[in-house]
Scaffold this active site. Structure first.
Site, short mmCIF file in Angstrom:
data_model
loop_
_atom_site.label_atom_id
_atom_site.label_comp_id
_atom_site.label_asym_id
_atom_site.label_seq_id
_atom_site.Cartn_x
_atom_site.Cartn_y
_atom_site.Cartn_z
N ASP A 19 -5.31 0.36 8.36
CA ASP A 19 -5.80 -0.15 7.12
C ASP A 19 -6.19 -0.83 7.27
O ASP A 19 -5.89 -1.62 4.72
CB ASP A 19 -3.60 0.36 6.82
N LYS A 63 0.76 -1.00 0.22
CA LYS A 63 -0.16 0.29 -0.18
C LYS A 63 1.18 1.31 0.22
O LYS A 63 1.79 1.44 0.45
CB LYS A 63 -0.69 -0.11 1.41
O1 C5P Z 1 -4.57 1.03 13.32
P1 C5P Z 1 -3.19 0.17 13.26
O2 C5P Z 1 -3.11 -0.58 14.58
O3 C5P Z 1 -2.48 0.16 12.14
O4 C5P Z 1 -2.47 1.56 14.21
C1 C5P Z 1 -0.68 1.77 15.24
C2 C5P Z 1 -1.25 2.96 15.66
O5 C5P Z 1 -1.29 4.04 14.83
C3 C5P Z 1 -2.17 3.60 16.69
O6 C5P Z 1 -2.12 2.78 17.16
C4 C5P Z 1 -1.93 4.83 16.59
O7 C5P Z 1 -1.12 5.08 17.41
C5 C5P Z 1 -1.99 5.30 15.08
N1 C5P Z 1 -2.76 5.73 14.29
C6 C5P Z 1 -3.42 7.08 14.58
N2 C5P Z 1 -4.11 7.65 13.67
C7 C5P Z 1 -4.56 6.46 13.08
C8 C5P Z 1 -3.70 5.06 12.41
C9 C5P Z 1 -2.62 4.80 13.08
O8 C5P Z 1 -3.12 7.56 15.63
N3 C5P Z 1 -5.51 7.26 11.76
#
Ligand code: C5P
Length: 275
Positions: A136, A9
């Site tokens: 994602d 991605k």
């Molecule tokens: O959703 P995911 O587990 O992939 O996200 C990893 C980290 O990235 C989250 O714990 C957060 O700290 C940050 N994040 C965020 N805002 C988003 C996506 C991710 O703050 N929209």
């Protein structure tokens, strides 16, 4: 046996608009996918197993909590246990590198499990599972160029050219949470209107500054990519450290790949194209 590609991605633009009370951030992003990535294979088996192969497999081995097995378990929790599976993840994308490797693997696992159990690819329950696995993962489940809003799960398709693109990673793993935490909380505005290329060219990656502070090697990558002949856009993807360079002409992309490989033989470099 079901073989499912897990393409990398890219965030052609990534605008961070606000920090939310739940700790996540409100985004506006232009997601795109390339024609190369990891691969997930699922075969019927007597007992469940999970194996990792490929050039970046060693970095994940021994990790009990892989997103692939979490996706398998989440799928079964919704659609029923079904048969046991031998799952193999062939890992070609660098880990923790801003190009959605783990998210792509989880999405590919959901697609493979759905195919194996006769669940329609557009079953809305798959999107709900995907959103719970990571911000994602919904985009990776769809796997085409889209504008993403919210955490990245509110998706709107948009046409994009199938341009050559070079991906370069300096071999530094960056924590997504740490990069988001370094964002300066300055809203620099929405995505532009128009076609995908207009949005990408007018856009930015608001995570570039905090990622560069954590991993100064990103400066070196971008300086090199920005000066390649024929480059249309050079930018970091996601929370880094992988950067991409878009080209209109495949010969320019190939020449840039050769230049980068000669200048920095230790870096990871992938010459591919927007899907
Ligand atoms: O959703 P995911 O587990 O992939 O996200 C990893 C980290 O990235 C989250 O714990 C957060 O700290 C940050 N994040 C965020 N805002 C988003 C996506 C991710 O703050 N929209």
């Amino acid at each position: 046996m079901i073989v499912e590609p897990a393409p990398a991605k890219l965030n052609l633009a990534l605008h961070v608009r606000a920090r939310r009370d739940d700790g996540y951030h409100e985004l506006e992003t232009l997601f795109a996918f390339v024609t190369d990535g990891d691969q997930v294979t699922i075969a019927p088996a007597d007992v469940d197993s999970f194996a990792i192969t490929g050039p970046f497999g060693a970095g994940l081995a021994g990790e009990g909590d892989n997103l692939v097995t979490r996706a398998r378990d989440a799928f079964r929790a919704v659609f029923g246990e079904g048969d046991a599976h031998a799952i193999t993840l062939d890992k070609h994308l660098p880990v923790a590198s801003g190009i959605g490797g783990g998210s792509a693997d989880a999405a590919a696992t959901l697609r493979a499990m759905a195919r194996g159990s006769g669940v329609a690819a557009d079953d809305p329950r798959l999107m709900t599972i995907a959103a719970a696995l990571g911000s994602d993962v919904p985009a990776c489940l769809v796997g085409r160029t889209m504008i993403g809003r919210g955490r990245g799960e509110r998706l709107e398709p948009i046409e994009a050219p199938h341009w050559p693109v070079l991906l370069v990673n300096p071999g530094v793993a960056v924590s997504t949470a740490a990069v988001f935490a370094g964002w300066d909380r300055m809203d620099r505005g929405p995505l532009a209107h128009g076609d995908a290329l207009t949005i990408a060219l007018a856009g930015r990656n608001d995570l570039e500054a905090p990622a560069r502070a954590l991993a100064p090697a990103i400066d070196v990558v971008l300086a090199l990519l920005e000066t390649q002949p024929g480059v249309t856009l050079a930018r970091m993807s996601g929370s880094g450290a992988t950067c991409f360079a878009l080209f209109a002409d495949a010969a320019d992309c190939r020449a840039a790949a050769a230049t980068v490989a000669a200048a920095q033989p230790g870096w990871w470099c992938l010459e591919t194209a927007l899907a």
